[in-house]
Design a protein around this motif. Structure first.
Motif, mmCIF file in Angstrom:
data_model
loop_
_atom_site.group_PDB
_atom_site.id
_atom_site.type_symbol
_atom_site.label_atom_id
_atom_site.label_comp_id
_atom_site.label_asym_id
_atom_site.label_seq_id
_atom_site.Cartn_x
_atom_site.Cartn_y
_atom_site.Cartn_z
ATOM 1 N N ARG A 325 0.861 -1.186 0.000
ATOM 2 C CA ARG A 325 0.000 0.000 0.000
ATOM 3 C C ARG A 325 0.890 1.225 0.000
ATOM 4 O O ARG A 325 1.820 1.324 0.797
ATOM 5 C CB ARG A 325 -0.914 0.011 1.223
ATOM 6 C CG ARG A 325 -1.831 1.233 1.192
ATOM 7 C CD ARG A 325 -2.808 1.236 2.327
ATOM 8 N NE ARG A 325 -2.135 1.448 3.594
ATOM 9 C CZ ARG A 325 -2.736 1.335 4.768
ATOM 10 N NH1 ARG A 325 -4.005 0.973 4.810
ATOM 11 N NH2 ARG A 325 -2.087 1.559 5.876
ATOM 12 N N ASP A 328 0.491 5.799 3.630
ATOM 13 C CA ASP A 328 -0.772 6.326 4.165
ATOM 14 C C ASP A 328 -0.461 7.118 5.426
ATOM 15 O O ASP A 328 -0.725 6.667 6.539
ATOM 16 C CB ASP A 328 -1.722 5.157 4.468
ATOM 17 C CG ASP A 328 -3.083 5.634 4.957
ATOM 18 O OD1 ASP A 328 -3.435 6.786 4.673
ATOM 19 O OD2 ASP A 328 -3.782 4.847 5.625
ATOM 20 N N ARG A 351 -4.267 13.588 4.157
ATOM 21 C CA ARG A 351 -3.775 12.264 4.528
ATOM 22 C C ARG A 351 -3.894 11.313 3.337
ATOM 23 O O ARG A 351 -4.552 11.636 2.353
ATOM 24 C CB ARG A 351 -4.529 11.699 5.747
ATOM 25 C CG ARG A 351 -6.006 11.541 5.567
ATOM 26 C CD ARG A 351 -6.587 10.589 6.600
ATOM 27 N NE ARG A 351 -5.992 9.256 6.488
ATOM 28 C CZ ARG A 351 -6.430 8.180 7.111
ATOM 29 N NH1 ARG A 351 -7.457 8.275 7.931
ATOM 30 N NH2 ARG A 351 -5.862 7.003 6.946
ATOM 31 N N GLU A 424 -12.106 2.488 1.837
ATOM 32 C CA GLU A 424 -12.140 2.769 3.276
ATOM 33 C C GLU A 424 -12.807 4.099 3.571
ATOM 34 O O GLU A 424 -12.722 4.613 4.686
ATOM 35 C CB GLU A 424 -10.731 2.706 3.882
ATOM 36 C CG GLU A 424 -9.686 3.514 3.176
ATOM 37 C CD GLU A 424 -8.298 3.358 3.796
ATOM 38 O OE1 GLU A 424 -8.158 2.831 4.913
ATOM 39 O OE2 GLU A 424 -7.328 3.793 3.134
ATOM 40 N N ASP A 448 -10.974 2.366 8.802
ATOM 41 C CA ASP A 448 -11.361 3.718 8.400
ATOM 42 C C ASP A 448 -12.790 3.764 7.889
ATOM 43 O O ASP A 448 -13.498 4.744 8.109
ATOM 44 C CB ASP A 448 -10.383 4.254 7.342
ATOM 45 C CG ASP A 448 -9.128 4.800 8.001
ATOM 46 O OD1 ASP A 448 -9.263 5.554 8.985
ATOM 47 O OD2 ASP A 448 -8.020 4.451 7.565
ATOM 48 N N ARG A 458 -11.774 6.411 15.027
ATOM 49 C CA ARG A 458 -11.429 4.993 15.191
ATOM 50 C C ARG A 458 -10.661 4.739 16.478
ATOM 51 O O ARG A 458 -10.543 3.608 16.924
ATOM 52 C CB ARG A 458 -10.632 4.492 13.973
ATOM 53 C CG ARG A 458 -9.342 5.225 13.766
ATOM 54 C CD ARG A 458 -8.710 4.866 12.437
ATOM 55 N NE ARG A 458 -7.833 3.715 12.543
ATOM 56 C CZ ARG A 458 -7.186 3.174 11.512
ATOM 57 N NH1 ARG A 458 -7.344 3.671 10.300
ATOM 58 N NH2 ARG A 458 -6.381 2.153 11.676
HETATM 59 MG MG MG Z 1 -7.051 2.903 6.649
#
Ligand code: MG
Ligand code: PEP
Length: 535
Positions: A325, A328, A351, A424, A448, A458
């Motif tokens: 990924r 992030d 983000r 997400e 998320d 979260r």
């Molecule tokens: Mg996430």
């Protein structure tokens, strides 16, 4: 043999000597060492140091992909900055002329009592966090660091109560398990034990110090502590444990399929190349989520370093697919070096993909690194926090540009590298059909997705009961993503924490999900559950 009963807090069995950890009861004096101004300055500086220590502990935990452990230290940072704690300390120093360490001890004890008396089980369990954070401050103010005596031989630690920091310290000393008189299965010490696979029993309402040095058998499945276990009990429990371990080992070689023969793919979530060891030993069929942030906590690594790490993951996985990924960062995953602008709502701001598309100096070296690694084995790449088709197209355009740069430089890469989207945000699930046309696969991030769908942080400490993946709104969105993927003929995997929940497994399979990516340790129990289901 004496049998003590408590609460089963973490599965497993431990056999060794009981090592009772006496709390260091500090007799602090209210008499100040300096003027009120000097005591206040000492207090402020200790707060800054404690915060840095907690931040470092948090980062180290995240590097080991122990999010729950990281959250504990995050909570403690919040507690230490809470006016309900800071104001009474300052008042005690300024108005009563007390010593800073003494003022901290008093204020923390009062606040911990208040927390303990709230009706919520979750909040009650946070009293130990307040105590732990205050102990750190007191240690800094008095120059005394907590001591943990190194166990001599296989040991089971016992204590009245363990704070999260003590638990982490003890784990590094190589203990086999722990038993506490207080605490609960919701306490962070218990959460940590489960994350680290350490057997634990809490709430044993007996004076455990009486058994210091005795041989004990801890049964974390049933919440029992046997003092001087008789040979038959010991043999029975150890035989059962050997059976369980053999079962887990055997499971790792069995296919993950439902009773009616449908194959479900079980993958692992990792953060660093060394996490591949756990993934392989628990039988992961590949890496469903490599959180590349794991390489970025301390500083921003260059393209070569990132390439080496990605290549190491691919090579260690020996032909099993690896999904990287893209970085992030931002919101709950911020780092000092990144210097993001201060925002009122960072989770709704700069983000994930939004940040990457605006900071090409972060995006492009990473894309090139992953692409170069893809020449060494099957890899996939995905974008985090996608909310629109336009963003996904921009990400793909950046991937094409990176490919052109590598071709120019004569460096090999997989020109057919699948490029997917994290689902997400509610937006991405709602437009799954359109997004599927510009994505080669979907990965659903339930952490998320739940946060943004239910409008609840979260990591919320105030409303933890609202974080509910099984909420119909979240499940409906997952269903929409699964349908979008199916219609477009692209694969979908769930990779948030909920993917590891055996109770949700049937629901996810019912929604059409056929691939789950979870923490390596969660693979055996999930596989076991799946093998009992029929589609
Ligand atoms: Mg996430
Ligand atoms: C998620 O959001 O569910 C996810 C897998 O990503 P992370 O937890 O890293 O944000």
């Amino acid at each position: 043999m004496i049998t003590l009963t408590g609460t089963a807090a973490s599965n497993g069995v431990a056999l060794g000597r009981l090592l009772f950890q006496e709390k260091q009861l500090r007799a602090l004096s209210p008499r100040a060492q300096g003027s009120a101004g000097e005591e206040l300055a000492r207090f402020h500086s200790a707060c800054l140091d404690a915060d840095s220590e907690l931040e470092a502990l948090c980062r180290a935990a995240l590097e080991r992909a122990c999010k729950e452990e990281a959250d504990i230290f995050k909570v403690q940072r919040i507690l230490l900055a809470d006016p309900d704690f800071l104001e009474p300390v300052k008042r005690a120093i300024q108005e009563d002329g007390w010593d800073a360490a003494y003022s901290v001890q008093q204020a923390a004890a009062q606040l911990a009592d208040m927390i303990r008396n709230t009706p919520s089980d979750y909040m009650q369990a946070r009293a130990a966090d307040m105590q732990d954070a205050a102990d750190r401050l007191i240690a800094l103010l008095t120059g005394s660091r907590p001591v943990g005596s190194l166990p001599d031989g296989p040991s089971v630690i016992a204590a009245r109560e363990l704070t999260p920091s003590e638990t982490v310290n003890l784990m590094h000393l190589g203990i086999l398990g722990f038993a506490t008189q207080l605490g609960s299965s919701l306490s962070h010490a218990a959460i940590l034990a489960r994350t680290l696979g350490l057997p634990a029993v809490t709430e044993i309402h007996s004076d455990l110090s009486l058994y210091h040095g005795r041989r004990v058998l801890l049964d974390g499945y049933r919440g029992l502590l046997f003092i001087d276990p008789d040979p038959k009990t010991e043999e029975d429990i150890m035989r059962e444990e050997r059976k369980r371990t053999a079962h887990i080992h055997a499971l790792s070689h069995l296919p993950c399929q439902t009773r009616d023969g449908s194959r479900i793919t079980l993958l692992a979530n990792i953060s660093t190349p060394r996490d591949t060891d756990g993934a392989l030993s628990f039988g992961a069929e590949g890496i469903g989520l490599m959180r590349t942030e794991g390489l970025f906590w301390e500083r921003c690594p260059g393209e070569e370093e990132q390439f080496a790490a990605c290549r190491a993951v691919i090579e260690r996985m020996g032909g099993r697919p690896v999904t990287f990924r893209s970085l992030d960062l931002g919101a709950d995953k911020s780092t000092g070096w990144l210097q993001l602008p201060a925002e009122r709502n960072p989770a709704l701001g700069m983000r994930g993909l939004r940040l990457l598309l605006r900071r090409r100096e972060l995006l492009m070296p990473q894309l090139r690194a992953v692409l170069r690694a893809s020449a060494f084995g099957p890899a996939r790449l995905m974008a985090p926090m996608v909310t629109s088709v336009k963003e996904m197209e921009a990400f793909r355009q950046a991937v094409r540009q990176a490919m052109e740069e590598l071709s120019h430089a004569g460096l090999p890469f997989d020109s057919a590298l699948p490029v997917g989207a994290m689902i997400e945000t509610p937006a991405s699930a709602l437009i799954a059909g359109e997004l599927a046309k510009v994505s080669d696969f979907f990965n659903v991030g339930t952490n998320d997705l739940t946060q943004y769908t239910l409008a609840v942080d979260r990591q919320s400490e105030t409303l933890p009961e609202l974080i509910d993946v099984a909420h119909p709104a979240v499940l409906r969105l997952i269903g929409m993503a699964a349908q979008g993927a199916e219609r477009a003929g692209i694969p979908l995997c769930i990779c948030g924490e909920a993917a590891a929940d055996p109770q949700l497994c049937e629901t996810f399979l019912g929604l059409g999900v056929r691939s789950l990516s979870v923490a390596p340790q969660a693979i055996p129990s999930l596989k076991e559950k799946i093998r009992t289901l029929t589609l």
